[in-house]
Enzyme design. Structure first.
Site, PDB file in Angstrom:
ATOM      1  N   GLU A 193     -14.003 -73.958 -10.628  1.00  0.00           N
ATOM      2  CA  GLU A 193     -15.030 -74.759 -11.303  1.00  0.00           C
ATOM      3  C   GLU A 193     -14.713 -76.259 -11.272  1.00  0.00           C
ATOM      4  O   GLU A 193     -15.629 -77.091 -11.351  1.00  0.00           O
ATOM      5  CB  GLU A 193     -15.181 -74.301 -12.755  1.00  0.00           C
ATOM      6  CG  GLU A 193     -15.706 -72.887 -12.927  1.00  0.00           C
ATOM      7  CD  GLU A 193     -17.152 -72.737 -12.500  1.00  0.00           C
ATOM      8  OE1 GLU A 193     -17.918 -73.704 -12.672  1.00  0.00           O
ATOM      9  OE2 GLU A 193     -17.512 -71.663 -11.982  1.00  0.00           O
ATOM     10  N   GLU A 202     -19.200 -82.678 -14.400  1.00  0.00           N
ATOM     11  CA  GLU A 202     -19.967 -82.245 -13.235  1.00  0.00           C
ATOM     12  C   GLU A 202     -20.243 -83.428 -12.301  1.00  0.00           C
ATOM     13  O   GLU A 202     -20.592 -84.518 -12.744  1.00  0.00           O
ATOM     14  CB  GLU A 202     -21.281 -81.629 -13.707  1.00  0.00           C
ATOM     15  CG  GLU A 202     -22.153 -81.083 -12.602  1.00  0.00           C
ATOM     16  CD  GLU A 202     -23.382 -80.376 -13.126  1.00  0.00           C
ATOM     17  OE1 GLU A 202     -24.242 -80.006 -12.307  1.00  0.00           O
ATOM     18  OE2 GLU A 202     -23.481 -80.204 -14.362  1.00  0.00           O
ATOM     19  N   ASN A 240     -25.340 -73.951 -25.324  1.00  0.00           N
ATOM     20  CA  ASN A 240     -23.938 -73.580 -25.188  1.00  0.00           C
ATOM     21  C   ASN A 240     -23.033 -74.526 -25.973  1.00  0.00           C
ATOM     22  O   ASN A 240     -22.041 -74.098 -26.571  1.00  0.00           O
ATOM     23  CB  ASN A 240     -23.528 -73.562 -23.715  1.00  0.00           C
ATOM     24  CG  ASN A 240     -23.985 -72.302 -23.012  1.00  0.00           C
ATOM     25  OD1 ASN A 240     -24.027 -71.231 -23.610  1.00  0.00           O
ATOM     26  ND2 ASN A 240     -24.346 -72.429 -21.747  1.00  0.00           N
TER      27      ASN A 240
END
Length: 340
Positions: A193, A202, A240
């Protein structure tokens, strides 16, 4: 069924009728494989297996459910009330949870689940049936550095080990082999990831505004583009951040940037997902590993909708390669069912 754990002369215990509280069942044996429904005694209590298990100590693994005190050697029975979801608890309150263990409130809370909101609760030793919340991590710092030779200093080993206190069962459930396999599986997935624990946020900034589900009743108070992927598991979406923050006692909905500012917080969000979320899969990654369902099921729970069933075999293989390398460094076999 975890047939790979049956080694040597291990015997198999079949289900039996529950023993009475006053009579202790046959003592638990780490070398015996138990099927669901089997009853054993350990630390002055009787325990019932919820599914197949071997070498998972009663009181330290979710597979065992306490049936209460037994015999005369278990000390004074605990009489604390059962935990009730949604009931207000003040700091110092002690409850008996559905797993048979007892927990003490570290902070006032409105009935959060003791095994999820561990910032609010700590295990309470009641008759010897609770696990040690902080045995040593199966990955040493030197091995961790071998796994991630180019890692960003933000992803510190101390941040990881500090974060583990939020979920005492993480990489500490089952046999030594299972614990090492789980640690390797977790680290292999976060390796993929984050590009080897290099990226904190990200990289595709075009995605940022798309992680805000404004249909949620709480909306996106930090801004529409605030909930992009961060940390070892690349936590994203406002819901989340809300769920992780509630479980960890952190207001991540209002301040999602904490996940990129504080190493321990970043690691906690990754462990939160690992321990509590099914994602697109059918089980948590933790459950997949401690029940020997295979590394492939952890991939399914993290990014199965895009990668599994032929979706992106190269990405799946990248994860598998890291897992095989990490289990090698830890000196354990990777087990079966590596792909999804």
């Amino acid at each position: 069924m975890a047939l790979g754990l049956l080694t040597g002369a291990a015997s198999v215990a079949l289900p039996m009728a529950s023993a009475s509280a006053a009579e202790c069942a046959t003592a638990w044996n780490s070398a015996t494989a138990y099927t669901g429904g089997a009853v054993v005694s350990h630390s002055g209590q009787n325990w019932t297996a919820r599914w197949w298990t071997q070498n998972e100590t009663p009181g330290t693994a979710a597979v065992w459910t306490s049936q209460g005190s037994c015999g005369s050697g278990g000390g004074t029975p605990c009489t604390y009330p059962n935990w009730v979801a949604g009931q207000w608890y003040t700091a110092g309150s002690i409850v008996r949870y559905t797993d048979g263990n007892h927990y003490r409130a570290e902070h006032d809370n409105p009935g959060y689940d003791p095994t999820i909101s561990t910032w609010y609760w700590e295990p309470y030793d009641c008759g010897g049936g609770n696990p040690n919340p902080n045995p040593g991590f199966v990955v040493s710092e030197s091995v961790f550095n071998q796994m991630f030779p180019s890692r960003n200093s933000f992803y510190s080993y101390s941040g990881l080990t500090s974060a583990m206190s939020a979920y005492p069962a993480f990489a500490k459930t089952g046999s030594d082999t299972i614990r090492k396999q789980e640690a390797a599986a977790f680290l292999a997935n976060v390796n993929h990831e984050t590009g080897g624990l290099v990226h904190i946020v990200e990289q595709n900034t075009a995605n940022y505004p798309h992680y805000c589900d404004r249909t949620q009743p709480y909306g996106c108070p930090a801004g529409q583009a605030a909930y992009y992927g961060r940390g070892p598991i690349q936590l994203s979406w406002n819901f989340n951040y809300k769920a992780a923050g509630d479980a960890l006692g952190l207001n991540l909905l209002q301040d999602p940037w904490r996940v990129e500012r504080e190493s321990a917080v970043a690691w906690k969000t990754a462990i939160w997902y690992w321990m509590t979320q099914n994602g697109p899969g059918t089980m948590t990654p933790h459950s997949a590993m401690v029940n020997s369902r295979g590394f492939g099921e952890t991939i399914r729970s993290i990014n199965g909708a895009l990668e599994c069933n032929g979706g992106n075999p190269a990405q799946v293989q990248s994860r598998v390669n890291a897992y095989q390398r990490f289990t090698g460094l830890l000196g354990v076999t990777p087990g079966g069912n590596l792909s999804c």
